[in-house]
Structure formats: structure tokens, C-alpha cells
Design an enzyme around this catalytic site. Structure first.
Site, short mmCIF file in Angstrom:
data_model
loop_
_atom_site.label_atom_id
_atom_site.label_comp_id
_atom_site.label_asym_id
_atom_site.label_seq_id
_atom_site.Cartn_x
_atom_site.Cartn_y
_atom_site.Cartn_z
N HIS A 299 -16.32 -29.97 20.46
CA HIS A 299 -17.76 -29.89 20.17
C HIS A 299 -18.01 -28.60 19.43
O HIS A 299 -17.59 -27.53 19.87
CB HIS A 299 -18.56 -29.93 21.46
CG HIS A 299 -20.03 -29.67 21.27
ND1 HIS A 299 -20.79 -30.38 20.37
CD2 HIS A 299 -20.86 -28.77 21.86
CE1 HIS A 299 -22.04 -29.94 20.43
NE2 HIS A 299 -22.10 -28.96 21.31
N HIS B 102 -20.86 -26.43 16.46
CA HIS B 102 -22.17 -26.39 15.83
C HIS B 102 -21.98 -26.01 14.36
O HIS B 102 -22.70 -25.18 13.82
CB HIS B 102 -23.08 -25.39 16.55
CG HIS B 102 -23.52 -25.84 17.89
ND1 HIS B 102 -24.76 -26.40 18.15
CD2 HIS B 102 -22.86 -25.88 19.07
CE1 HIS B 102 -24.86 -26.72 19.42
NE2 HIS B 102 -23.71 -26.42 20.01
N ASP C 274 -10.52 -42.35 3.99
CA ASP C 274 -9.18 -42.06 4.52
C ASP C 274 -9.20 -41.82 6.03
O ASP C 274 -8.17 -41.95 6.69
CB ASP C 274 -8.60 -40.81 3.85
CG ASP C 274 -8.03 -41.09 2.47
OD1 ASP C 274 -7.70 -42.26 2.18
OD2 ASP C 274 -7.91 -40.14 1.67
N HIS D 106 -28.86 -31.87 17.78
CA HIS D 106 -27.85 -31.13 18.53
C HIS D 106 -26.66 -30.81 17.62
O HIS D 106 -26.62 -29.73 17.04
CB HIS D 106 -27.42 -31.95 19.75
CG HIS D 106 -26.56 -31.20 20.70
ND1 HIS D 106 -26.23 -31.70 21.95
CD2 HIS D 106 -25.92 -30.02 20.60
CE1 HIS D 106 -25.45 -30.84 22.59
NE2 HIS D 106 -25.24 -29.81 21.78
N TYR E 292 0.84 -44.75 4.08
CA TYR E 292 0.58 -43.33 3.82
C TYR E 292 1.48 -42.47 4.72
O TYR E 292 1.67 -42.78 5.89
CB TYR E 292 -0.89 -43.01 4.11
CG TYR E 292 -1.25 -41.55 3.94
CD1 TYR E 292 -1.69 -41.06 2.72
CD2 TYR E 292 -1.14 -40.66 5.01
CE1 TYR E 292 -2.01 -39.71 2.56
CE2 TYR E 292 -1.45 -39.32 4.86
CZ TYR E 292 -1.89 -38.85 3.62
OH TYR E 292 -2.19 -37.53 3.47
#
Length: 232
Positions: free
Chosen positions: A94, A96, A119, A170, A228
Site C-alpha cells: 500500500h 500513497h 502487458d 485514499h 514472453y
């Protein structure tokens, strides 16, 4: 008992400032041990330059502290619920980060404009709606996890194919098979958010990538006949 798990979590957390995804104490990464039914997570409010592997906190899937002297991240209940419900993810991040948060604050999905996006995922990156007042005033971090699930259910998304989400007002959460992959996805998400923003500045009417090219790029990297990379 948890030394290796703590070290994995610590190393993943230390990638966030190196990649320019956090400032000060923003953000957190967790890593799970499925065999033991626990996860490691960054302690709340500890600056990255002072963080050590020994500081990492061990919690169970109900967000109870199993080992550690510091308070775990304030987002621990969100991580716990994701691990408890989506049983193949191995790490969660997480942040910001600037451009991802900008899209989240605008309350908009990030459109899929090009092959860089395709991709990694073949759909728009979803932005879950803001939590209701009842959710905010209740068990906020737990409800944050539920809002992610609600968004994926409503949009028909599969968490193993879409390893990232925005939360309105958020910011972003990402996940992957390892904590390292979760951090990778955070960096990719920030770059895609930046690219999409610049694209719309150049041409506000830019159409999404056409389906044939979108699916070609996704399938060549993630499909059953993927070619790939080196296949290992």
C-alpha cells in the site's frame, strides 16, 4: 521462528522509498506465511531509515499480533482480510504514490491506453468507490478490505489477473505471489497512472487501445501459450 519472513517483509518495505513510491512513513508492505497462517507487516509510523527486520510485526489473519513489540501498520486489518479471503496472494503493498493517488482522489478508473498497460493487465485499473459513512465510522480498515472485494465483484474482476486497485479519496493497494511482486505492481501502477495522465493532457479524447492489440499483449505474457521471457 519468523526470521526469514521478517527479512522478506523488511526488504520489500525498503524498496518503497528506493522506488520513489513513498515519503516519510507513508505506505507499507506485508508478506504472508501460508503454512503458519501468519503475515509480517511494517510497524506503524516507523521511518524507513530507522526500520530494521527485527521491528517487523507478525500477525494472524484476524489482525492479532503474534510477535513484535511495536504496533503494526494502521492498515493491518485490510491486509489481514485480503489474505484471509484471497488465499493465493503472498504479499500486499500500500502506497500513497503521487499519480495513483491523483486518480484515486478523482475517483476514476485508469483507462487502458497502450501496450505497457496491457502487458500487466488487460482491463482498466479499477477505482473502488469511497466508503460509506457507516463503513468509515465502523471498523474502517476492515471495511476497506470489503470495499475492495465489493468493487471486484461488481466489475467481475479476478484478483489473480488484476493485482491492483485504487480506493477513492485514499490510494492504491497491490498484491502478488510474493511481497516483492506486490512492490513491483505498486511501481507499475504508479507508472501506468502517470502515463495515462500525460496521455489525457496531450489528447483528452484518446481512445482506449483496440481489443486485438490489448489481448495480444496480455496473452503473450500471461496466456496459456505465453512466449514472453525465458519460461522460468
Amino acid at each position: 521462528m519468523y526470521r526469514i519472513l521478517k527479512e522478506e517483509c523488511y526488504e520489500a518495505n525498503m524498496q518503497l522509498p528506493k522506488l520513489g513510491l513513498v515519503l516519510f512513513t507513508f505506505g507499507n508492505v506485508s508478506a504472508v506465511d501460508r503454512d503458519r497462517g501468519v503475515f509480517a507487516i511494517k510497524p506503524s509510523g516507523v521511518p524507513y531509515e530507522k526500520l530494521t527486520a527485527e521491528d517487523i510485526v507478525i500477525c494472524d489473519y484476524d489482525a492479532r499480533v503474534i510477535e513484535g513489540n511495536l504496533r503494526p501498520s494502521s492498515d493491518t486489518k485490510t491486509h489481514a482480510l485480503l489474505y484471509k479471503t484471497w488465499d493465493t496472494i503472498g504479499g500486499i503493498a500500500h502506497t500513497h504514490s503521487t499519480y495513483a493517488v491523483a486518480w484515486a482522489q478523482a475517483g476514476l478508473d485508469i483507462p487502458i491506453f497502450g501496450t505497457t498497460h496491457a502487458d500487466h493487465t488487460h482491463q482498466d485499473i479499477p477505482c473502488a468507490p469511497a466508503l460509506t459513512d457507516e463503513m468509515i465510522q465502523g471498523d474502517y480498515e476492515h471495511e476497506t478490505g470489503h470495499q475492495i472485494f465489493n468493487c471486484f465483484t461488481e466489475k467481475g474482476l479476478v484478483y489473480s489477473e488484476m493485482e491492483m486497485v485504487l480506493l477513492q479519496n485514499h490510494g492504491p493497494f497491490t498484491w502478488g505471489k510474493t511481497a516483492e511482486k506486490a512492490v513491483y505492481n505498486s511501481a507499475v501502477l504508479e507508472e501506468l497512472a502517470h502515463m495515462a495522465y500525460l496521455t489525457l493532457q496531450i489528447n483528452p479524447n484518446t481512445p482506449r487501445i483496440k481489443d486485438t492489440l490489448r489481448l495480444k499483449h496480455y496473452e503473450r505474457k500471461h496466456g496459456k501459450n505465453a512466449y514472453y521471457g525465458q519460461g522460468c
